[in-house]
Design a protein around this motif. Structure first.
Motif, PDB file in Angstrom:
ATOM      1  N   ASN A 248       6.151 -21.930   7.576  1.00  0.00           N
ATOM      2  CA  ASN A 248       5.599 -21.268   8.756  1.00  0.00           C
ATOM      3  C   ASN A 248       4.586 -20.176   8.388  1.00  0.00           C
ATOM      4  OD1 ASN A 248       5.521 -20.938  11.550  1.00  0.00           O
ATOM      5  ND2 ASN A 248       6.980 -19.253  11.481  1.00  0.00           N
ATOM      6  N   CYS A 249       4.614 -19.714   7.174  1.00  0.00           N
ATOM      7  CA  CYS A 249       3.781 -18.588   6.746  1.00  0.00           C
ATOM      8  C   CYS A 249       2.425 -19.038   6.209  1.00  0.00           C
ATOM      9  CB  CYS A 249       4.479 -17.797   5.640  1.00  0.00           C
ATOM     10  SG  CYS A 249       6.260 -17.589   5.885  1.00  0.00           S
TER      11      CYS A 249
ATOM     12  N   CYS B 144      -1.358 -18.727   7.641  1.00  0.00           N
ATOM     13  CA  CYS B 144      -2.109 -17.482   7.512  1.00  0.00           C
ATOM     14  C   CYS B 144      -2.184 -16.987   6.068  1.00  0.00           C
ATOM     15  CB  CYS B 144      -1.474 -16.387   8.359  1.00  0.00           C
ATOM     16  SG  CYS B 144      -1.558 -16.729  10.122  1.00  0.00           S
ATOM     17  N   HIS B 145      -1.180 -17.312   5.268  1.00  0.00           N
ATOM     18  CA  HIS B 145      -1.147 -16.761   3.904  1.00  0.00           C
ATOM     19  C   HIS B 145      -1.533 -17.785   2.844  1.00  0.00           C
ATOM     20  CE1 HIS B 145       0.457 -12.792   4.895  1.00  0.00           C
ATOM     21  NE2 HIS B 145       1.204 -13.388   5.800  1.00  0.00           N
TER      22      HIS B 145
ATOM     23  N   PHE C 284      -4.663 -14.108   4.559  1.00  0.00           N
ATOM     24  CA  PHE C 284      -4.250 -12.716   4.507  1.00  0.00           C
ATOM     25  C   PHE C 284      -3.556 -12.469   3.170  1.00  0.00           C
ATOM     26  CE2 PHE C 284      -4.480 -13.637   9.097  1.00  0.00           C
ATOM     27  CZ  PHE C 284      -5.516 -12.778   9.386  1.00  0.00           C
ATOM     28  N   ASP C 285      -2.880 -11.316   3.057  1.00  0.00           N
ATOM     29  CA  ASP C 285      -2.272 -10.908   1.791  1.00  0.00           C
ATOM     30  C   ASP C 285      -1.521 -12.032   1.078  1.00  0.00           C
ATOM     31  OD1 ASP C 285      -3.023  -8.171   2.413  1.00  0.00           O
ATOM     32  OD2 ASP C 285      -1.338  -8.173   3.799  1.00  0.00           O
TER      33      ASP C 285
ATOM     34  N   ILE D  62       1.430 -13.598  -0.689  1.00  0.00           N
ATOM     35  CA  ILE D  62       2.866 -13.304  -0.552  1.00  0.00           C
ATOM     36  C   ILE D  62       3.707 -14.058  -1.581  1.00  0.00           C
ATOM     37  CG2 ILE D  62       2.784 -12.615   1.877  1.00  0.00           C
ATOM     38  CD1 ILE D  62       3.784 -15.447   2.599  1.00  0.00           C
TER      39      ILE D  62
ATOM     40  N   ILE E 105       9.421  -9.005  -0.586  1.00  0.00           N
ATOM     41  CA  ILE E 105       9.005  -9.617   0.681  1.00  0.00           C
ATOM     42  C   ILE E 105      10.019  -9.311   1.784  1.00  0.00           C
ATOM     43  CG2 ILE E 105       8.611 -11.826   1.868  1.00  0.00           C
ATOM     44  CD1 ILE E 105       6.294 -11.216   0.069  1.00  0.00           C
TER      45      ILE E 105
ATOM     46  N   LYS F  78       9.546  -5.759   2.943  1.00  0.00           N
ATOM     47  CA  LYS F  78       8.336  -5.665   3.771  1.00  0.00           C
ATOM     48  C   LYS F  78       8.594  -6.209   5.181  1.00  0.00           C
ATOM     49  CE  LYS F  78       4.573  -3.957   2.448  1.00  0.00           C
ATOM     50  NZ  LYS F  78       3.425  -3.481   2.206  1.00  0.00           N
TER      51      LYS F  78
ATOM     52  N   PHE G 189       8.227  -4.427   8.769  1.00  0.00           N
ATOM     53  CA  PHE G 189       7.427  -4.949   9.888  1.00  0.00           C
ATOM     54  C   PHE G 189       8.287  -5.018  11.141  1.00  0.00           C
ATOM     55  CE2 PHE G 189       4.662  -7.307   6.662  1.00  0.00           C
ATOM     56  CZ  PHE G 189       3.521  -6.585   6.946  1.00  0.00           C
TER      57      PHE G 189
ATOM     58  N   GLY H 272       2.192  -2.396   9.568  1.00  0.00           N
ATOM     59  CA  GLY H 272       1.379  -3.486  10.097  1.00  0.00           C
ATOM     60  C   GLY H 272       0.840  -3.278  11.495  1.00  0.00           C
ATOM     61  N   ASN H 273       0.110  -4.306  11.953  1.00  0.00           N
ATOM     62  CA  ASN H 273      -0.577  -4.218  13.240  1.00  0.00           C
ATOM     63  C   ASN H 273       0.114  -5.020  14.333  1.00  0.00           C
ATOM     64  OD1 ASN H 273      -1.157  -6.846  12.625  1.00  0.00           O
ATOM     65  ND2 ASN H 273      -3.185  -6.387  11.824  1.00  0.00           N
TER      66      ASN H 273
ATOM     67  N   MET I 288       2.843  -9.372  12.094  1.00  0.00           N
ATOM     68  CA  MET I 288       3.993  -9.661  11.246  1.00  0.00           C
ATOM     69  C   MET I 288       5.309  -9.200  11.873  1.00  0.00           C
ATOM     70  SD  MET I 288       3.290 -11.580   8.869  1.00  0.00           S
ATOM     71  CE  MET I 288       4.978 -11.493   8.336  1.00  0.00           C
TER      72      MET I 288
ATOM     73  N   HIS J  13       6.524 -12.092  13.798  1.00  0.00           N
ATOM     74  CA  HIS J  13       7.063 -13.130  12.918  1.00  0.00           C
ATOM     75  C   HIS J  13       8.413 -12.726  12.355  1.00  0.00           C
ATOM     76  CE1 HIS J  13       4.075 -16.245  12.682  1.00  0.00           C
ATOM     77  NE2 HIS J  13       3.180 -15.295  12.854  1.00  0.00           N
TER      78      HIS J  13
ATOM     79  N   TYR K 115      13.435 -14.141  12.448  1.00  0.00           N
ATOM     80  CA  TYR K 115      14.335 -14.570  11.378  1.00  0.00           C
ATOM     81  C   TYR K 115      15.536 -13.638  11.266  1.00  0.00           C
ATOM     82  CZ  TYR K 115      10.249 -17.268   9.993  1.00  0.00           C
ATOM     83  OH  TYR K 115       9.186 -18.125   9.994  1.00  0.00           O
TER      84      TYR K 115
HETATM   85  C1  HEC Z   1      -0.517 -15.568  12.401  1.00  0.00           C
HETATM   86  C2  HEC Z   1      -0.775 -15.288  11.000  1.00  0.00           C
HETATM   87  C3  HEC Z   1       0.396 -14.935  10.090  1.00  0.00           C
HETATM   88  C4  HEC Z   1       1.526 -15.670   9.833  1.00  0.00           C
HETATM   89  C5  HEC Z   1       1.921 -17.042  10.403  1.00  0.00           C
HETATM   90  C6  HEC Z   1       2.293 -14.935   8.851  1.00  0.00           C
HETATM   91  N1  HEC Z   1       1.632 -13.778   8.523  1.00  0.00           N
HETATM   92 FE1  HEC Z   1       2.223 -12.386   7.127  1.00  0.00          FE
HETATM   93  N2  HEC Z   1       0.583 -11.260   7.546  1.00  0.00           N
HETATM   94  C7  HEC Z   1      -0.402 -11.575   8.484  1.00  0.00           C
HETATM   95  C8  HEC Z   1      -1.360 -10.499   8.547  1.00  0.00           C
HETATM   96  C9  HEC Z   1      -2.553 -10.450   9.475  1.00  0.00           C
HETATM   97  C10 HEC Z   1      -0.938  -9.540   7.616  1.00  0.00           C
HETATM   98  C11 HEC Z   1      -1.603  -8.214   7.279  1.00  0.00           C
HETATM   99  C12 HEC Z   1      -1.653  -7.312   8.477  1.00  0.00           C
HETATM  100  C13 HEC Z   1      -0.460  -6.467   8.686  1.00  0.00           C
HETATM  101  O1  HEC Z   1      -0.052  -5.791   7.724  1.00  0.00           O
HETATM  102  O2  HEC Z   1       0.053  -6.421   9.824  1.00  0.00           O
HETATM  103  C14 HEC Z   1       0.281 -10.029   7.001  1.00  0.00           C
HETATM  104  C15 HEC Z   1       1.002  -9.369   6.021  1.00  0.00           C
HETATM  105  C16 HEC Z   1       2.146  -9.863   5.423  1.00  0.00           C
HETATM  106  C17 HEC Z   1       2.892  -9.191   4.363  1.00  0.00           C
HETATM  107  C18 HEC Z   1       2.526  -7.860   3.702  1.00  0.00           C
HETATM  108  C19 HEC Z   1       1.875  -8.150   2.381  1.00  0.00           C
HETATM  109  C20 HEC Z   1       1.508  -6.895   1.623  1.00  0.00           C
HETATM  110  O3  HEC Z   1       1.165  -7.044   0.448  1.00  0.00           O
HETATM  111  O4  HEC Z   1       1.563  -5.806   2.204  1.00  0.00           O
HETATM  112  C21 HEC Z   1       3.959  -9.963   4.072  1.00  0.00           C
HETATM  113  C22 HEC Z   1       5.035  -9.690   3.029  1.00  0.00           C
HETATM  114  C23 HEC Z   1       3.898 -11.126   4.921  1.00  0.00           C
HETATM  115  N3  HEC Z   1       2.786 -11.025   5.730  1.00  0.00           N
HETATM  116  C24 HEC Z   1       4.803 -12.149   4.889  1.00  0.00           C
HETATM  117  C25 HEC Z   1       4.781 -13.240   5.743  1.00  0.00           C
HETATM  118  C26 HEC Z   1       5.807 -14.259   5.770  1.00  0.00           C
HETATM  119  C27 HEC Z   1       7.011 -14.304   4.848  1.00  0.00           C
HETATM  120  C28 HEC Z   1       5.466 -15.139   6.754  1.00  0.00           C
HETATM  121  C29 HEC Z   1       6.245 -16.330   7.235  1.00  0.00           C
HETATM  122  C30 HEC Z   1       7.582 -16.069   7.710  1.00  0.00           C
HETATM  123  C31 HEC Z   1       4.204 -14.678   7.331  1.00  0.00           C
HETATM  124  N4  HEC Z   1       3.836 -13.523   6.694  1.00  0.00           N
HETATM  125  C32 HEC Z   1       3.517 -15.335   8.337  1.00  0.00           C
HETATM  126  C33 HEC Z   1      -0.479 -12.733   9.222  1.00  0.00           C
HETATM  127  C34 HEC Z   1       0.469 -13.739   9.263  1.00  0.00           C
END
Ligand code: HEC
Length: 104
Positions: free
Chosen positions: A39-40, A43-44, A53-54, A56, A64, A67, A71, A77-78, A81, A84, A88
């Motif tokens: 699911n991640c 975007c990642h 994006f970042d 992971i 993780i 973090k 979130f 974050g904004n 996350m 998302h 879970y």
């Molecule tokens: C719709 C797009 C999207 C999805 C799907 C998504 N992410 Fe993200 N993620 C982002 C964005 C945008 C950021 C950075 C912005 C923020 O910090 O809010 C981020 C930041 C993160 C970070 C912080 C990384 C850092 O180095 O600070 C982590 C950890 C992360 N995501 C984990 C996950 C995981 C695990 C999943 C799946 C369960 C996931 N993300 C699904 C968009 C997404």
């Protein structure tokens, strides 16, 4: 801390406990963690390694999950996350974390 589990989650947790007893835990965490993490990747990036994006993938164990809890608590974050991470359980965050940490 009290965690409410949906029946499906409870069943998964039981399966995981049994896997602990049975042996190949790594495989179990891997399969479930990978499914959750799929699911991640939208975007990642594929396997969490970008582009997107970042990055992971390949973080140390616990990073993780920590973090994602931040979130979820709205400390980081904004908002993307937070939404998302809210989807879970704590157990699932740990599985996600463990699997992603194995991806180099
Ligand atoms: C719709 C797009 C999207 C999805 C799907 C998504 N992410 Fe993200 N993620 C982002 C964005 C945008 C950021 C950075 C912005 C923020 O910090 O809010 C981020 C930041 C993160 C970070 C912080 C990384 C850092 O180095 O600070 C982590 C950890 C992360 N995501 C984990 C996950 C995981 C695990 C999943 C799946 C369960 C996931 N993300 C699904 C968009 C997404």
């Amino acid at each position: 801390m009290k965690t409410r589990l949906k029946p499906a989650t409870a069943a998964a947790a039981t399966a995981l406990t049994l896997a602990f007893a049975a042996g190949p835990l790594h495989a179990q965490v891997g399969a479930t963690g990978r499914l959750l993490a799929s699911n991640c990747f939208q975007c990642h990036g594929t396997n969490g390694k970008g582009p997107g994006f970042d990055d992971i993938a390949g973080k140390s164990v616990g990073e993780i999950a920590k973090k994602l809890k931040e979130f979820r608590a709205g400390k980081e974050g904004n908002g993307i996350m937070a939404k998302h991470a809210n989807g879970y359980t704590d157990e699932q965050l740990v599985l996600l974390d463990k699997w992603l940490s194995t991806q180099r």
